[in-house]
Design an enzyme around this catalytic site. Structure first.
Site, PDB file in Angstrom:
ATOM      1  N   SER A  38      -5.451  10.058  -3.764  1.00  0.00           N
ATOM      2  CA  SER A  38      -4.062   9.886  -3.332  1.00  0.00           C
ATOM      3  C   SER A  38      -3.049  10.149  -4.437  1.00  0.00           C
ATOM      4  O   SER A  38      -1.872  10.316  -4.153  1.00  0.00           O
ATOM      5  CB  SER A  38      -3.868   8.466  -2.800  1.00  0.00           C
ATOM      6  OG  SER A  38      -4.338   7.534  -3.744  1.00  0.00           O
ATOM      7  N   ASP A 343       3.554   1.251  -3.289  1.00  0.00           N
ATOM      8  CA  ASP A 343       3.007   0.528  -2.130  1.00  0.00           C
ATOM      9  C   ASP A 343       1.892  -0.428  -2.538  1.00  0.00           C
ATOM     10  O   ASP A 343       1.173  -0.939  -1.697  1.00  0.00           O
ATOM     11  CB  ASP A 343       2.489   1.528  -1.083  1.00  0.00           C
ATOM     12  CG  ASP A 343       1.382   2.416  -1.628  1.00  0.00           C
ATOM     13  OD1 ASP A 343       1.006   2.257  -2.820  1.00  0.00           O
ATOM     14  OD2 ASP A 343       0.879   3.269  -0.882  1.00  0.00           O
ATOM     15  N   HIS A 346      -0.141   2.668  -5.425  1.00  0.00           N
ATOM     16  CA  HIS A 346       0.420   3.896  -5.993  1.00  0.00           C
ATOM     17  C   HIS A 346       1.772   3.651  -6.646  1.00  0.00           C
ATOM     18  O   HIS A 346       2.439   2.674  -6.335  1.00  0.00           O
ATOM     19  CB  HIS A 346       0.581   4.940  -4.887  1.00  0.00           C
ATOM     20  CG  HIS A 346      -0.658   5.122  -4.092  1.00  0.00           C
ATOM     21  ND1 HIS A 346      -0.833   4.581  -2.840  1.00  0.00           N
ATOM     22  CD2 HIS A 346      -1.819   5.740  -4.399  1.00  0.00           C
ATOM     23  CE1 HIS A 346      -2.044   4.870  -2.397  1.00  0.00           C
ATOM     24  NE2 HIS A 346      -2.673   5.565  -3.318  1.00  0.00           N
TER      25      HIS A 346
END
Ligand SMILES: *[C@@H]1O[C@H](CO)[C@@H](O)[C@H](O)[C@H]1NC(C)=O
Ligand SMILES: *[C@@H]1O[C@H](CO)[C@@H](O)[C@H](O)[C@H]1NC(C)=O
Ligand SMILES: *[C@@H]1O[C@H](CO)[C@@H](O)[C@H](O)[C@H]1NC(C)=O
Ligand SMILES: *[C@@H]1O[C@H](CO)[C@@H](O)[C@H](O)[C@H]1NC(C)=O
Ligand SMILES: *[C@@H]1O[C@H](CO)[C@@H](O)[C@H](O)[C@H]1NC(C)=O
Ligand SMILES: *[C@@H]1O[C@H](CO)[C@@H](O)[C@H](O)[C@H]1NC(C)=O
Length: 375
Positions: A38, A343, A346
């Site tokens: 991610s 979040d 991240h």
């Protein structure tokens, strides 16, 4: 216009286009090929998700709100490190592999949010709960690359040196292995056992790219797991000695420190074994600690560095496992540009911009990417 004004305007224009002018117009790179999770995914997981993973929060605002204004599948409020590197090299944002019909002549991104270094079959065989339960590991991404290679080389003119002007980016990998293992009720001690295998996987992946013709490879280290809000929340301890001066859990950071020291040794060996390949060692770990040490230096608000911007629950971490970013009632903080944690898992675009700057110009890459990019 009088000459002083012209000079000022020129300065302004030069400053404005610094990224592109300092390297882009004189860069050897004509494409970027990326592998990772991610921290680098520009849309693969959300394309995969239809219809395999309905309800994926990455498909919702406020993800991507700051720069793109609509969800793109990036796990942050705006751009990722990879996006800032592409911009600085004068290349387009790297299109996700799963975006069928994309033009991959200037690059392709195999990174998938949630991707571990170890594969699904192996982790499940170890009785781990793997989330998301899809085949997106480093090994899988390398298989996709292998499949796409003939068409990539056709773009490049069908010569044997078809990656001579490609910048490969490997990683990071490891964070999702640790997340899956720790969330499967294993202790940090039990998790440390997997570190050598993860580093082996990354190192074998780099060798495989070299065998396929890669000449320039950025290898990213792993993030400090002990500094992320969900881990700080899950492993919270009343015992102050378990935290370092940044407020991170020392035990969680043992994983990253161990992986990164093994990875640095491997990079040394690989450089020796393949002297004609340029391997750039890039860091996520140290910049995150630098943000926590000197938030103001990076334009971040020192009172919110460990608070999740897009989260719920309030201090100390504003993280709630049942109220993740992207759910309807979960709001982002008022000014994400001053926040570090996006979040929970991240970072914000602001943090990624600062990391990208450190990879491009130093000190967070050895050698800095712009030095290698000069033809
Ligand atoms: C793909 O993009 C490149 C420029 O990046 C262009 O030269 C080429 O014609 C494009 N190919 C297709 C099939 O659109
Ligand atoms: C899974 O990982 C193992 C060990 O790294 C490797 O030998 C195997 O080929 C992988 N299998 C698949 C299906 O990815
Ligand atoms: C996984 O769980 C099964 C059933 O509880 C057990 O038999 C097996 O030994 C476990 N495997 C590992 C690698 O821990
Ligand atoms: C992942 O790959 C393995 C090996 O190819 C396969 O057996 C398994 O069914 C796949 N799992 C998923 C969820 O696609
Ligand atoms: C978690 O691990 C501990 C110790 O290994 C064990 O006692 C406990 O039952 C486990 N809990 C779950 C939900 O698996
Ligand atoms: C930093 O964050 C705190 C808490 O949210 C807030 O009260 C303060 O105004 C912020 N500082 C700046 C300079 O925005």
């Amino acid at each position: 216009m009088s000459p002083p004004h012209a000079a000022l305007l020129l300065l302004f224009i030069l400053a404005y286009f610094r990224g592109a002018y300092s390297s882009g117009s004189r860069s050897r790179f004509t494409s970027i090929i990326s592998f990772g999770d991610s921290f680098a995914d520009t849309g693969n997981l959300v394309m995969w998700a239809d219809p395999v993973l309905p309800g994926l929060v990455l498909k919702n605002l406020p993800y991507s709100e700051t720069f793109f204004g609509h969800p793109t599948g990036r796990a942050t409020d705006g751009r990722l490190v990879l996006d800032f590197i592409a911009e600085a090299l004068g290349l387009p944002f790297v299109p996700p592999y799963l975006a069928k019909g994309s033009n991959f002549s200037a690059g392709v991104n195999f990174a998938v949010a949630g991707a571990p270094a170890l594969n699904l079959t192996y982790l499940q065989g170890q009785n781990m709960t793997v989330n998301p339960p899809i085949n997106s590991s480093l090994h899988d991404q390398l298989e996709w690359f292998q499949k796409l290679k003939p068409s990539l080389c056709k773009c490049a003119g069908q010569n044997t040196d078809c990656f001579a002007r490609s910048l490969f980016v490997m990683g990071e990998f490891g964070s999702n292995d640790y997340r899956n293992i720790l969330m499967s009720n294993r202790t940090v001690e039990q998790t440390l056992v997997y570190v050598p295998q993860i580093v082996d996987g990354i190192s074998r992946g780099v060798e495989r790219l070299i065998q396929q013709g890669a000449k320039y490879i950025v290898v990213a280290d792993v993030f400090p797991t002990g500094c992320i809000p969900p881990i700080l929340t899950m492993l919270a301890s009343p015992n102050k000695v378990e935290y370092d001066r940044h407020g991170c859990l020392k035990s969680g950071n043992r994983l990253g420190r161990y992986q990164n020291s093994l990875l640095r040794q491997r990079i040394k060996l690989l450089r020796h074994k393949y002297p004609h390949t340029k391997i750039i060692a890039a860091e996520y770990y140290r910049p995150v600690l630098a943000f926590l040490d000197m938030p103001a230096h990076f334009g971040l608000n020192s009172s919110t560095t460990l608070l999740t911007c897009c989260g719920a629950g309030g201090p100390p971490y504003n993280y709630d496992f049942n109220a993740g970013c992207g759910l309807p009632r979960v709001k982002a903080c008022i000014d994400p540009s001053q926040a570090l944690q996006w979040d929970g898992f991240h970072l914000t675009e602001s943090a990624y911009r600062a990391i990208a700057d450190g990879w491009l110009h130093g000190p967070y890459a050895d050698p800095p990417i712009v030095h290698v990019a000069r033809p």
